[in-house]
Design a protein around this motif. Structure first.
Motif, PDB file in Angstrom:
ATOM      1  N   GLY A 158       7.675   9.198   5.337  1.00 35.76           N
ATOM      2  CA  GLY A 158       9.026   8.774   5.015  1.00 35.76           C
ATOM      3  C   GLY A 158       9.293   8.940   3.539  1.00 35.76           C
ATOM      4  N   ASN A 159      10.528   8.649   3.142  1.00 35.96           N
ATOM      5  CA  ASN A 159      10.925   8.773   1.748  1.00 35.96           C
ATOM      6  C   ASN A 159      11.858   7.609   1.425  1.00 35.96           C
ATOM      7  N   ILE A 160      11.562   6.900   0.329  1.00 41.68           N
ATOM      8  CA  ILE A 160      12.350   5.691   0.059  1.00 41.68           C
ATOM      9  C   ILE A 160      13.839   6.003  -0.127  1.00 41.68           C
ATOM     10  N   TYR A 161      14.155   7.167  -0.663  1.00 37.48           N
ATOM     11  CA  TYR A 161      15.565   7.485  -0.917  1.00 37.48           C
ATOM     12  C   TYR A 161      16.302   7.904   0.350  1.00 37.48           C
ATOM     13  N   GLN A 162      15.540   8.425   1.332  1.00 33.04           N
ATOM     14  CA  GLN A 162      16.195   8.801   2.585  1.00 33.04           C
ATOM     15  C   GLN A 162      16.198   7.654   3.589  1.00 33.04           C
ATOM     16  N   HIS A 163      15.079   6.934   3.655  1.00 36.08           N
ATOM     17  CA  HIS A 163      14.895   6.020   4.783  1.00 36.08           C
ATOM     18  C   HIS A 163      15.148   4.556   4.482  1.00 36.08           C
ATOM     19  N   MET A 164      15.464   4.224   3.225  1.00 38.03           N
ATOM     20  CA  MET A 164      15.719   2.810   2.929  1.00 38.03           C
ATOM     21  C   MET A 164      17.204   2.482   2.853  1.00 38.03           C
ATOM     22  N   LYS A 165      18.032   3.399   3.380  1.00 36.27           N
ATOM     23  CA  LYS A 165      19.474   3.140   3.408  1.00 36.27           C
ATOM     24  C   LYS A 165      19.808   2.238   4.581  1.00 36.27           C
ATOM     25  N   ASP A 166      18.966   2.318   5.593  1.00 39.10           N
ATOM     26  CA  ASP A 166      19.228   1.571   6.818  1.00 39.10           C
ATOM     27  C   ASP A 166      17.963   0.822   7.212  1.00 39.10           C
ATOM     28  N   ILE A 167      17.773  -0.343   6.616  1.00 42.28           N
ATOM     29  CA  ILE A 167      16.554  -1.104   6.913  1.00 42.28           C
ATOM     30  C   ILE A 167      16.920  -2.548   7.218  1.00 42.28           C
TER      31      ILE A 167
ATOM     32  N   SER B 117       0.808  -1.218   0.000  1.00 40.27           N
ATOM     33  CA  SER B 117       0.000   0.000   0.000  1.00 40.27           C
ATOM     34  C   SER B 117       0.842   1.270   0.000  1.00 40.27           C
ATOM     35  N   ALA B 118       2.130   1.181   0.378  1.00 37.36           N
ATOM     36  CA  ALA B 118       2.894   2.420   0.515  1.00 37.36           C
ATOM     37  C   ALA B 118       4.148   2.504  -0.350  1.00 37.36           C
ATOM     38  N   LEU B 119       4.825   1.395  -0.573  1.00 32.05           N
ATOM     39  CA  LEU B 119       6.136   1.491  -1.221  1.00 32.05           C
ATOM     40  C   LEU B 119       6.147   1.138  -2.707  1.00 32.05           C
ATOM     41  N   ILE B 120       5.133   0.383  -3.155  1.00 33.78           N
ATOM     42  CA  ILE B 120       5.132  -0.007  -4.570  1.00 33.78           C
ATOM     43  C   ILE B 120       5.116   1.220  -5.477  1.00 33.78           C
ATOM     44  N   ALA B 121       4.257   2.200  -5.155  1.00 33.56           N
ATOM     45  CA  ALA B 121       4.116   3.364  -6.043  1.00 33.56           C
ATOM     46  C   ALA B 121       5.448   4.109  -6.216  1.00 33.56           C
ATOM     47  N   PRO B 122       6.124   4.528  -5.127  1.00 32.66           N
ATOM     48  CA  PRO B 122       7.394   5.239  -5.364  1.00 32.66           C
ATOM     49  C   PRO B 122       8.465   4.370  -6.016  1.00 32.66           C
ATOM     50  N   LEU B 123       8.532   3.079  -5.679  1.00 35.04           N
ATOM     51  CA  LEU B 123       9.540   2.214  -6.296  1.00 35.04           C
ATOM     52  C   LEU B 123       9.250   2.030  -7.789  1.00 35.04           C
ATOM     53  N   ALA B 124       7.966   1.769  -8.106  1.00 36.37           N
ATOM     54  CA  ALA B 124       7.602   1.542  -9.507  1.00 36.37           C
ATOM     55  C   ALA B 124       7.882   2.790 -10.333  1.00 36.37           C
TER      56      ALA B 124
END
Lengths: 458, 433
Positions: free
Chosen positions: B395-404, B225-232
């Motif tokens: 959140g923002n995938i480019y900022q917050h997915m560096k440390d997951i 519901s949240a990450l597919i759209a920005p990744l796609a």
């Protein structure tokens, strides 16, 4: 176009030859055109035409529904829908029946889009593209233009036969600005039921939108939390649609005992200055029509009057089951779907206050403008602005990053403490529900002020 | 189809005819009982041609008017985009199993009984809950022919269950949902029942969470519901070509955590998102988008691929009446190694998010995911402590997915995403008090 006499006879015959508590046929002819630009390039241009039909049967509370493209199947599919309804029906059907209606309704066209060739539409969009690209820092833009015309032939077992046509025009412009790794966007979204005029002469508006996208790049984020927010008519329209409109759709309520208690007429939702209306009988709007997709005449329904819940939106089935009057709100996005309870034109009625009075006593707040999107879970809703500004000491000050507003309908409507006098309608949205979208609707409001609204940084 | 291709061949340099026909039968449940049986038959015919080097395109559901379809396509070709490629000739493709003949034989009565069983078991667990849903089966046939000699076709069966429940207590409205789909004639109602009951059990109490920065665990459903759209959007070759994707200049660079692997895959056997070739006739494959945190590849259709001096990755898909454009087939996120239980055990105060509402309304192109927690639970001293409400996350995938941290367990959400749960150690949470 189909041979009308012939079609009407075939529809009546298919209904007469079958037995059920209620039977209905919708036959739809359509044509549509669209074109889109991505950046400076024309990305997509094309046309579509369609012909489709659906049948619906009600037997002892159970429904059978079939949709198909091949009209030769009409009789067979009607029989199948009746058999399927019979298979699952096991109670007494409750369904509001009306007097038979015979009517032919032509689209209330002001300036038909089909007067203009695709070439003329494209030339106009070319000019808008030039306007956008005259602004520095624009990375790309998306323009999507679409128009359509639809003729729906409706017949049911009451003996009604209605033919309605409608046209729809829509334009979305979205501009993306970029600086370094930062990407921001601004946009406009317009629509009308058959007036090409709304997409003409937008040079100034589009230029402003492009400047907005660039301006957002350098505007600061605000911290999330509870704030006083002032909503412009467009965003307030989205708010009334999402936060309250969907809750008034009786198919969420009619068979859910706890929900019925929660939505008892007479419940207080807000102050005396709060009046909310929905109705397709409001003329000339994107959600306007004469009959809904169950052949029920359109009405104008007060949902909230002086803060009190006084009405809701119905299909024939929800109205019968709740012992209330039909409101003409059963709509289907096209022939592939059965009609369900939907909004039409939904708005907050204007009050007394001017914009200056409304922001005059806000010491620290946010002025939010324009629509980016919205959704609801009935109780909680969220919608996002395309623009946001700080309000300090009763004045609108610097631009900040757009925000997402979120809340709970059971306390947010009470928190509306001021309603402006400047009603404006937003015709650019398409509503989605139960997999059926985009359905043409309009929504609107004057400026409104909400205390303690939950704001999230976007 | 052949006649239309011939007709188009006479007036244009190249042509392609695409036809899809489908049959769908479904049982609709409303308010804890069967309500509606639906039967849908649909056919759509699309003609794409290249005339004077430019694309023309038209679509219809009327099979009896080939001239009209041709005229519409020719009209649009006068100002269509310049074609950057030629329609591909027939290539051999390996068959991906997508048909289970038994789907056709699944009886309506069996579908009704399965739904009624789910409803009976969940309402027994939670009296007062109102369940709506749908159990449906379908067969889809697709065929593409073009003037380069290609003639490709395939069939796909599918069977799916979608159920959602809503429980109203005072002014509190709780939503839970679950879905499952495959090409097989199997209805895993036990999985659906177990998931709905687990969501309900986790939501018995209401908990309040503090505003501030907290560790947040996104379940696979929340990721859908949240990450597919920005990744796609970020990996869409078209956005990249336009420079609108923040990843435009980042190919080969570390953008995400080293533990993050992502690929697009239309070749998973018996998944309704799979296909032997895409809507342009390009053979399906697995395209690695992120390898150990590094942006590895973007996905393309033929036109965008050619413009970007790249080849199509088999992502040319048609949405409604639109020309083929790059879109994801199915996203798969590689599993991690930490068990979910261990992640939750180590959190003093945090959140588990199951569904985020409105996340697609933000600046998804810029990577933002921000929304209202439609269903989520508070973690308190290593345990789930009840459902949170009126809470927003940004959140923002480019900022917050560096440390997951990614979990060992993963699942399919519908047929568009397979993913583990992902822990974000520090996300902005705003809550109403």
């Amino acid at each position: 176009m189909l041979d009308k006499g012939n079609i009407r006879d075939r529809m009546s015959r298919a209904i007469k030859n079958n037995k059920a508590d209620y039977l209905e046929i919708r036959l739809e002819e359509s044509r549509s055109r669209r074109l889109s630009f991505r950046g400076r390039e024309l990305e997509d241009i094309g046309s579509a035409s369609g012909l489709g039909c659906c049948v619906r049967a009600l037997v002892k509370g159970g429904w059978g529904f079939a949709s198909f493209n091949n009209l030769d199947l009409l009789e067979e599919k009607m029989g199948q829908a009746v058999a399927q309804a019979r298979l699952i029906g096991n109670e007494t059907s409750k369904f509001t029946l009306l007097e038979a209606i015979e009517d032919y309704v032509d689209a209330p066209v002001r300036k038909s889009p089909f007067q203009f060739s695709l070439y003329e539409v494209k030339s106009l969009m070319d000019k808008y593209v030039t306007v956008i690209w005259s602004i520095p820092k624009i990375q790309t833009s998306i323009i999507f233009y679409g128009d359509s015309e639809k003729i729906v032939h409706f017949a049911n077992s009451e003996g009604s036969f209605i033919r309605q046509s409608r046209q729809d025009v829509s334009l979305r412009v979205s501009v993306v600005a970029r600086e370094g790794g930062e990407v921001q966007q601004a946009g406009i979204s317009l629509g009308s039921n058959g007036d090409f005029g709304i997409v003409e002469g937008l040079y100034g508006k589009i230029e402003k939108t492009a400047h907005k996208a660039v301006e957002i790049l350098s505007s600061p984020k605000i911290k999330g939390g509870e704030k006083t927010v002032v909503l412009d008519p467009i965003l307030a329209g989205v708010f009334v649609h999402e936060a309250f409109g969907h809750l008034s759709e009786s198919d969420f309520i009619y068979e859910n005992e706890n929900m019925r208690k929660l939505m008892t007429l007479g419940r207080c939702f807000g102050g005396k200055h709060l009046n909310i209306v929905d109705g397709a009988a409001v003329p000339g709007r994107r959600g306007s029509f004469k009959y809904d997709d169950e052949g029920v005449p359109a009405t104008k329904t007060y949902l909230i009057s002086e803060g009190i819940l006084v009405g809701r939106l119905h299909s024939r089935e929800t109205a019968a089951k709740m012992g209330e009057k039909v409101t003409g709100n059963a709509r289907a996005v096209d022939y592939r779907f059965p009609p369900i309870v939907r909004m039409t034109n939904t708005f907050i009625e204007p009050g007394e206050m001017s914009f200056d009075q409304l922001i005059g006593d806000v010491k620290d707040g946010v002025y939010v403008k324009n629509w980016f999107g919205g959704t609801t879970s009935m109780e909680m809703f969220t919608f996002s602005s395309a623009e946001a500004y700080r309000i300090r000491g009763g004045r609108v000050e610097e631009m900040v990053r757009p925000v997402t507003l979120s809340g709970n309908v059971f306390n947010t409507l009470e928190m509306i403490d001021a309603v402006g006098n400047d009603l404006d309608m937003n015709e650019g949205g398409g509503c989605g529900k139960g997999g059926q979208m985009p359905l043409p609707v309009s929504n609107g409001s004057p400026h409104i002020r909400i205390q303690k609204c939950l704001v999230g940084g976007r | 189809m052949e006649d239309l291709l011939k007709l188009a061949g006479k007036v244009s340099e190249e042509a392609e005819v695409y036809m899809v026909s489908s049959n769908e039968t479904s049982v609709g449940f409303e308010s804890n009982r069967v309500k509606r049986l639906t039967d849908r038959q649909g056919t759509s015919l699309a003609l794409r041609l290249i005339k004077n080097g430019k694309f023309g395109y038209s679509v219809t559901s009327r099979l009896d008017r080939p001239e009209e379809l041709l005229n519409m396509a020719i009209e649009s070709s006068q100002f269509g985009a310049a074609a950057a490629f030629h329609f591909p000739p027939t290539l051999t493709f390996s068959d991906i199993p997508l048909v289970d003949k038994a789907v056709e034989e699944v009886m309506l009565e069996t579908m009704i009984r399965t739904g009624e069983d789910i409803i009976a078991r969940v309402t027994a667990n939670t009296p007062g809950i109102v369940i709506d849903g749908r159990i449906g089966k379908s067969t889809v046939n697709t065929r593409i022919i073009n003037s380069s000699g290609a003639d490709l076709s395939f069939s796909r069966s599918s069977l799916g269950i979608m159920m959602d429940g809503n429980l109203v207590r005072g002014t509190d409205i709780l939503f839970v949902d679950e879905m499952e789909t495959s090409c097989r004639a199997v209805m895993n109602s036990e999985t659906i029942i177990a998931s709905l009951i687990e969501q309900l059990d986790n939501s018995r109490d209401i908990a309040s969470v503090s505003t501030g920065y907290l560790p947040v665990l996104f379940t696979a459903k929340a990721i859908a519901s949240a990450l597919i759209a920005p990744l796609a959007q970020g990996f869409n070759g078209k956005m990249v070509l336009q420079g609108a994707s923040p990843l435009s200049q980042k190919l080969g660079q570390r953008v995400f955590s080293k533990s993050f692997n992502l690929w697009d895959d239309a070749t998973t056997p018996m998944m309704p998102s799979s296909k032997p070739f895409d809507d342009e006739g390009i053979i399906s494959r697995r395209t690695v988008l992120v390898e150990e945190g590094t942006a590895a590849h973007f996905y393309y259709d033929m036109q965008t691929g050619a413009m970007a001096k790249n080849e199509s990755t088999g992502n040319g898909n048609r949405g409604g009446a639109l020309l083929p454009a790059p879109s994801i087939n199915a996203l798969i996120i590689g599993d991690g190694s930490t068990p979910v239980s261990e992640i939750i055990r180590d959190i003093r105060e945090g959140l588990v998010v199951e569904m985020l509402m409105g996340a697609e309304q933000g600046n998804t192109m810029g990577g933002d995911f921000s929304g209202n927690v439609l269903l989520g639970y508070k973690i308190e001293n290593g345990r789930l402590a009840g459902r949170v409400k009126d809470t927003m996350i940004s959140g923002n995938i480019y900022q917050h997915m560096k440390d997951i941290t990614l979990t060992k367990e993963s699942r399919w959400v519908g047929s568009m995403l397979k993913s583990p749960a992902i822990l974000f150690p520090r996300l902005a949470v705003s809550a109403k008090h």
